[in-house]
Design a protein around this motif. Structure first.
Motif, PDB file in Angstrom:
ATOM      1  N   ALA A 103     -13.222  -8.349  -1.045  1.00 37.38           N
ATOM      2  CA  ALA A 103     -13.861  -9.650  -1.052  1.00 37.38           C
ATOM      3  C   ALA A 103     -13.419 -10.479  -2.255  1.00 37.38           C
ATOM      4  N   GLU A 104     -12.972  -9.827  -3.314  1.00 33.49           N
ATOM      5  CA  GLU A 104     -12.661 -10.540  -4.557  1.00 33.49           C
ATOM      6  C   GLU A 104     -11.215 -10.998  -4.632  1.00 33.49           C
ATOM      7  N   GLY A 105     -10.335 -10.267  -4.034  1.00 34.49           N
ATOM      8  CA  GLY A 105      -8.938 -10.677  -4.156  1.00 34.49           C
ATOM      9  C   GLY A 105      -8.047  -9.723  -3.393  1.00 34.49           C
ATOM     10  N   HIS A 106      -7.412 -10.239  -2.368  1.00 35.02           N
ATOM     11  CA  HIS A 106      -6.614  -9.368  -1.515  1.00 35.02           C
ATOM     12  C   HIS A 106      -5.429  -8.769  -2.242  1.00 35.02           C
ATOM     13  N   GLN A 107      -4.720  -9.616  -3.008  1.00 33.16           N
ATOM     14  CA  GLN A 107      -3.499  -9.117  -3.625  1.00 33.16           C
ATOM     15  C   GLN A 107      -3.790  -8.030  -4.663  1.00 33.16           C
ATOM     16  N   ILE A 108      -4.842  -8.240  -5.430  1.00 30.51           N
ATOM     17  CA  ILE A 108      -5.171  -7.247  -6.454  1.00 30.51           C
ATOM     18  C   ILE A 108      -5.437  -5.899  -5.797  1.00 30.51           C
ATOM     19  N   VAL A 109      -6.223  -5.946  -4.732  1.00 34.42           N
ATOM     20  CA  VAL A 109      -6.600  -4.716  -4.064  1.00 34.42           C
ATOM     21  C   VAL A 109      -5.374  -4.042  -3.438  1.00 34.42           C
ATOM     22  N   GLN A 110      -4.486  -4.864  -2.892  1.00 33.37           N
ATOM     23  CA  GLN A 110      -3.267  -4.292  -2.318  1.00 33.37           C
ATOM     24  C   GLN A 110      -2.408  -3.640  -3.391  1.00 33.37           C
ATOM     25  N   SER A 111      -2.411  -4.238  -4.575  1.00 31.36           N
ATOM     26  CA  SER A 111      -1.598  -3.666  -5.647  1.00 31.36           C
ATOM     27  C   SER A 111      -2.108  -2.290  -6.047  1.00 31.36           C
TER      28      SER A 111
ATOM     29  N   GLU B  44       0.828  -1.208   0.000  1.00 33.47           N
ATOM     30  CA  GLU B  44       0.000   0.000   0.000  1.00 33.47           C
ATOM     31  C   GLU B  44       0.860   1.255   0.000  1.00 33.47           C
ATOM     32  N   GLU B  45       1.940   1.181   0.795  1.00 29.51           N
ATOM     33  CA  GLU B  45       2.792   2.369   0.880  1.00 29.51           C
ATOM     34  C   GLU B  45       3.529   2.622  -0.435  1.00 29.51           C
ATOM     35  N   VAL B  46       3.976   1.524  -1.051  1.00 32.21           N
ATOM     36  CA  VAL B  46       4.677   1.688  -2.323  1.00 32.21           C
ATOM     37  C   VAL B  46       3.722   2.273  -3.366  1.00 32.21           C
ATOM     38  N   ALA B  47       2.490   1.757  -3.373  1.00 32.14           N
ATOM     39  CA  ALA B  47       1.515   2.267  -4.333  1.00 32.14           C
ATOM     40  C   ALA B  47       1.284   3.750  -4.096  1.00 32.14           C
ATOM     41  N   LYS B  48       1.242   4.152  -2.829  1.00 26.81           N
ATOM     42  CA  LYS B  48       1.001   5.560  -2.533  1.00 26.81           C
ATOM     43  C   LYS B  48       2.156   6.438  -2.977  1.00 26.81           C
ATOM     44  N   LYS B  49       3.348   5.845  -3.080  1.00 26.42           N
ATOM     45  CA  LYS B  49       4.477   6.615  -3.592  1.00 26.42           C
ATOM     46  C   LYS B  49       4.418   6.768  -5.111  1.00 26.42           C
ATOM     47  N   GLY B  50       3.469   6.080  -5.735  1.00 27.62           N
ATOM     48  CA  GLY B  50       3.299   6.253  -7.173  1.00 27.62           C
ATOM     49  C   GLY B  50       3.858   5.112  -8.012  1.00 27.62           C
ATOM     50  N   ILE B  51       4.125   3.984  -7.375  1.00 24.91           N
ATOM     51  CA  ILE B  51       4.585   2.826  -8.140  1.00 24.91           C
ATOM     52  C   ILE B  51       3.480   1.777  -8.122  1.00 24.91           C
ATOM     53  N   ILE B  52       2.932   1.497  -9.293  1.00 22.20           N
ATOM     54  CA  ILE B  52       1.791   0.593  -9.346  1.00 22.20           C
ATOM     55  C   ILE B  52       2.135  -0.611 -10.225  1.00 22.20           C
ATOM     56  N   GLN B  53       1.886  -1.790  -9.685  1.00 23.35           N
ATOM     57  CA  GLN B  53       2.143  -3.002 -10.461  1.00 23.35           C
ATOM     58  C   GLN B  53       0.861  -3.500 -11.121  1.00 23.35           C
ATOM     59  N   VAL B  54       0.971  -3.827 -12.402  1.00 27.24           N
ATOM     60  CA  VAL B  54      -0.125  -4.506 -13.084  1.00 27.24           C
ATOM     61  C   VAL B  54       0.258  -5.974 -13.116  1.00 27.24           C
ATOM     62  N   MET B  55      -0.453  -6.776 -12.349  1.00 26.53           N
ATOM     63  CA  MET B  55      -0.019  -8.156 -12.171  1.00 26.53           C
ATOM     64  C   MET B  55      -0.221  -9.003 -13.418  1.00 26.53           C
ATOM     65  N   GLU B  56       0.586 -10.041 -13.451  1.00 20.57           N
ATOM     66  CA  GLU B  56       0.548 -11.040 -14.513  1.00 20.57           C
ATOM     67  C   GLU B  56      -0.837 -11.694 -14.579  1.00 20.57           C
ATOM     68  N   GLY B  57      -1.277 -12.003 -15.784  1.00 17.98           N
ATOM     69  CA  GLY B  57      -2.491 -12.805 -15.915  1.00 17.98           C
ATOM     70  C   GLY B  57      -3.787 -12.049 -15.724  1.00 17.98           C
ATOM     71  N   ARG B  58      -3.832 -10.793 -16.158  1.00 18.73           N
ATOM     72  CA  ARG B  58      -5.095 -10.008 -16.205  1.00 18.73           C
ATOM     73  C   ARG B  58      -5.927 -10.147 -14.964  1.00 18.73           C
ATOM     74  N   GLN B  59      -5.391  -9.649 -13.884  1.00 12.12           N
ATOM     75  CA  GLN B  59      -6.112  -9.784 -12.626  1.00 12.12           C
ATOM     76  C   GLN B  59      -7.171  -8.711 -12.514  1.00 12.12           C
ATOM     77  N   VAL B  60      -8.411  -9.098 -12.769  1.00 10.83           N
ATOM     78  CA  VAL B  60      -9.499  -8.145 -12.558  1.00 10.83           C
ATOM     79  C   VAL B  60     -10.333  -8.625 -11.376  1.00 10.83           C
ATOM     80  N   LEU B  61     -11.065  -7.698 -10.788  1.00  5.99           N
ATOM     81  CA  LEU B  61     -11.978  -8.066  -9.707  1.00  5.99           C
ATOM     82  C   LEU B  61     -13.258  -8.532 -10.389  1.00  5.99           C
ATOM     83  N   GLU B  62     -13.353  -9.847 -10.526  1.00  2.00           N
ATOM     84  CA  GLU B  62     -14.312 -10.471 -11.442  1.00  2.00           C
ATOM     85  C   GLU B  62     -15.765 -10.046 -11.305  1.00  2.00           C
ATOM     86  N   HIS B  63     -16.221  -9.961 -10.079  1.00  2.00           N
ATOM     87  CA  HIS B  63     -17.653  -9.698  -9.915  1.00  2.00           C
ATOM     88  C   HIS B  63     -17.993  -8.215  -9.925  1.00  2.00           C
TER      89      HIS B  63
END
Ligand SMILES: Nc1ncnc2c1ncn2[C@@H]1O[C@H](COP(=O)(O)OP(=O)(O)OP(=O)(O)O)[C@@H](O)[C@H]1O
Ligand SMILES: [Mg+2]
Lengths: 262, 290
Positions: B172-180, A77-96
């Motif tokens: 609720a959907e994914g902790h790691q995604i949200v943390q990223s 969370e802290e790293v993201a707040k510093k402006g570094i954002i990772q787009v994870m491998e494998g199209r991680q979307v919040l499905e619902h």
């Protein structure tokens, strides 16, 4: 500037995955990180973004600095707040959640700007998402999900975006489309991008500088133009080496060359 | 006909309280996958805390509520912090087991402070009553229903439209995604438990006004669990529906077959629903696509 110096990473205290990785990204540049499966590319990105800590991983030696400050002990969370954002491998979307809800969450940490303006920015880069804004993101196609994952990161206005294999499993045309957008986003928003790829052709074409990893180490680096001409790179990443018919042959050579690198 | 109307209304009134408590249950489950079996005892403790402000300190209704609801929030947060946070990363089953033992601890705490006898009856909303047709409605009941429903609506709007509510659904959907994305998962856990504590406290106060402030209140929390399952564990809207359904069935069956039959009937319905719709009515089905 983001700078990794001799970074060593262990998972669970015993599994040594990175064995002294050094690399840097200067503001606003695109840098590519290439390497075969299991080389440690994703681990490198996670060590920067702090996501490592969510997987019992740890930077056990070396340092990661961003604008002169150490960030290797910070949580994601802290790293993201510093402006570094990772787009994870494998199209991680919040499905619902819907497309737009995903995007809104991407902008959760952004400094109070107009939400609508940011959404429009993302829809500007990915016009396809506009039509899908109220669709459940789990049902999107692979390419659309990759776009959504990237768009979600854009919502945070990152200074540095860590992109993990954006081309994974996508048709060549879609890969082209996505890389064109990466280039445009980098140019227009001055966001530094560290892109991890197996698809070296695409990554070398847009990046200025590139690193090649093997076995947890950087074995080769140089300007992308130069690397694209490198014989080894040509053979392992740009040639037919992976799925070509002459596979057995090449595997032998591949092995020998690799040895030479280490 | 008059009898039926009466028990249907009573059922919906109780049901709205079950629904409210079930939302708290769903919320905790959604964010952390923990089934919080101590929800009923959080309700008990929350109700008693309110009673303390209202009856022991003799405060008015509004200040009592203004003190009791934040206390409920803190109660939820404290429970998460003390008992569950140290277990993050441990198997879920151990967390769930902890919530069961937590029930005993909370009940023990309540008996220790207030004893085991029912507390002095207090009027919360007023003593009046009126009639609709030939059905008599007391002020207490109508207000309880109104508050429960209002609280549910507020919670649903909160999930739908606020950024924090959205973040809760994301977690609720994914902790790691949200943390990223820079969202603190632990903070969201805490807040979920806090809200569950508030929902339980409101439910406890409302039930206390009709049933009296007594240890048996914790059973209401037990009925909120099937309500949550019937609605689909992930859905706050489903929890409301499940709550109303459970309340209705309990009341109607008790009315016609006698009090003892009410609760068993709700469990029969729970099992039937689980057989027909394993994810409940509004539960999230897994999205499988290639
Ligand atoms: N959470 C983890 N715990 C233990 N070992 C891990 C973990 N994550 C990765 N590894 C190991 O670290 C090594 C490098 O993995 P990593 O995911 O960084 O490779 P990669 O270069 O991204 O590969 P790919 O191209 O296949 O994605 C692998 O051998 C993997 O098994
Ligand atoms: Mg990888």
């Amino acid at each position: 500037m983001l700078k990794l110096s001799n970074v060593e990473v262990k998972y669970a205290g015993v599994i040594l995955v990175l064995r002294g990785v050094s690399l840097e990204i200067r503001g606003g540049k695109i840098v590519a990180l290439l390497g075969s499966n299991g080389a440690g590319k994703t681990t490198t990105l996670k060590s920067i973004s702090g996501l490592l800590h969510t997987e019992l991983g740890e930077v056990t030696a070396g340092t990661i600095e961003y604008d002169g400050q150490r960030i290797d002990k910070l949580g994601p969370e802290e790293v993201a707040k510093k402006g570094i954002i990772q787009v994870m491998e494998g199209r991680q979307v919040l499905e619902h959640l819907t497309v737009e809800e995903n995007l809104r969450l991407g902008g959760y940490i952004r400094k109070k700007k107009s939400l609508k303006q940011d959404l429009d920015m993302v829809y500007g880069y990915f016009p396809k998402l506009t039509r899908l804004r109220n669709s459940t993101s789990g049902y999107l196609s692979g390419g659309e999900q990759q776009m959504l994952a990237m768009g979600r990161a854009m919502m945070a206005h990152p200074k540095i975006m860590l992109l993990d294999e954006p081309s994974m499993g996508l048709a060549p045309l879609v890969v082209e489309e996505i890389y064109a957008i990466i280039e445009r986003f980098n140019a227009e928003e001055a966001t530094g991008i560290l892109v991890v790829e197996q698809n070296a052709r695409a990554a070398l074409a847009v990046s200025e500088f590139a690193y090649v990893m093997e076995n947890g180490r950087v074995v080769l680096d140089g300007s992308s133009a130069k690397l694209a001409e490198n014989e080894d790179i040509k053979e392992f990443y740009l040639g037919l080496s992976k799925f070509g018919e002459k596979r057995s042959y090449r595997d032998v050579k591949h092995y020998k060359r690799r040895k030479r690198w280490l | 006909m008059e009898f039926l109307g009466k028990i249907v209304i009573a059922g919906l009134m109780n049901g709205s309280i079950y629904g409210l408590v079930a939302i708290g249950f769903v919320l905790v489950y959604k964010s952390s996958s923990v089934l919080n079996f101590s929800q009923g005892y959080m309700l008990l403790l929350g109700a008693y805390i309110f009673w303390f402000f209202k009856a022991s300190l003799k405060l008015d209704l509004l200040p009592s509520l203004l003190l009791a609801l934040p206390s409920g929030f803190l109660m939820g947060i404290a429970i998460e912090r003390i008992t569950l946070r140290p277990l993050i990363g441990q198997p879920l089953i151990s967390m769930i087991t902890v919530t069961i033992f937590l029930s005993l601890v909370l009940e023990g705490l309540v008996s220790l402070i207030w004893g085991t006898y029912p507390l002095e009856q207090i009027t919360v909303f007023g003593r009046g009553s009126g009639t609709v047709g030939s059905i008599v409605l007391t002020t207490e009941n109508v207000c309880a229903f109104g508050v429960a429903f209002g609280a549910m609506v507020v919670l649903i709007l909160f999930f739908r439209y606020t950024n924090l509510g959205l973040a809760m659904r994301g977690v609720a959907e994914g902790h790691q995604i949200v943390q990223s994305m820079g969202i603190g998962v632990r903070r969201i856990f805490s807040i979920s438990w806090g809200i569950a504590g508030v929902a339980a406290t409101i439910g406890g106060i409302l039930m206390g006004t009709t049933l009296g402030f007594q240890l048996g209140l914790s059973h209401i929390g037990l009925l909120a669990i099937p309500a949550a399952f019937i609605g689909g564990l992930e859905s706050p809207e489903g929890a409301i529906l499940g709550g109303l359904l459970i309340g209705l069935i309990e009341s109607v069956v008790s009315g016609y077959l006698g009090n003892a039959a009410g609760v068993p009937a709700t469990f029969v319905v729970l099992i039937l629903v689980m057989l027909i719709r394993p994810y409940g009515f509004f539960g999230l089905e897994r999205i499988e696509r290639v």
